[in-house]
Scaffold this active site. Sequence first.
Site, PDB file in Angstrom:
ATOM      1  N   ALA A   1       0.867  -1.180   0.000  1.00  8.85           N
ATOM      2  CA  ALA A   1       0.000   0.000   0.000  1.00  8.85           C
ATOM      3  C   ALA A   1       0.902   1.227   0.000  1.00  8.85           C
ATOM      4  CB  ALA A   1      -0.908  -0.004   1.222  1.00  8.85           C
TER       5      ALA A   1
ATOM      6  N   CYS B   1       0.944   0.422  12.083  1.00 12.64           N
ATOM      7  CA  CYS B   1       1.900  -0.688  12.184  1.00 12.64           C
ATOM      8  C   CYS B   1       2.401  -0.890  13.610  1.00 12.64           C
ATOM      9  CB  CYS B   1       3.069  -0.489  11.226  1.00 12.64           C
ATOM     10  SG  CYS B   1       2.545  -0.291   9.522  1.00 12.64           S
TER      11      CYS B   1
END
Length: 109
Positions: free
Chosen positions: A44, A60
Amino acid sequence: VRSRGLGDVYKRQGIWIGKNTPEERKICAMGVKCTRFVTMHGLALNVNTDLSAFSAINPCGFVDKGVTSIARECGSPASMEEVKHRFVEIFSRKFGYSDLDLSSYSRSR
């Protein structure tokens, strides 16, 4: 990303800009999953992404890192067609498809 002159870029489960600085930020997430003898992969790349939603989460799992986009780093929106074309061009060259005829790759996809 590197071809747009966005500075020091390095890999760390994705693509990061601003290595070892307080302004370190992620511009591309990448992942690979292997299960039952099947491999899945994806990425992405934040091109003209609305980054406001990232303020509500820890992207993340990082609490001390930021998220960015090509548009933010360059100061103006990026052409999605240009980004797609450059991605295919660089990816094909990097993985040994240098003889790929990019003229057949439609920029309008």
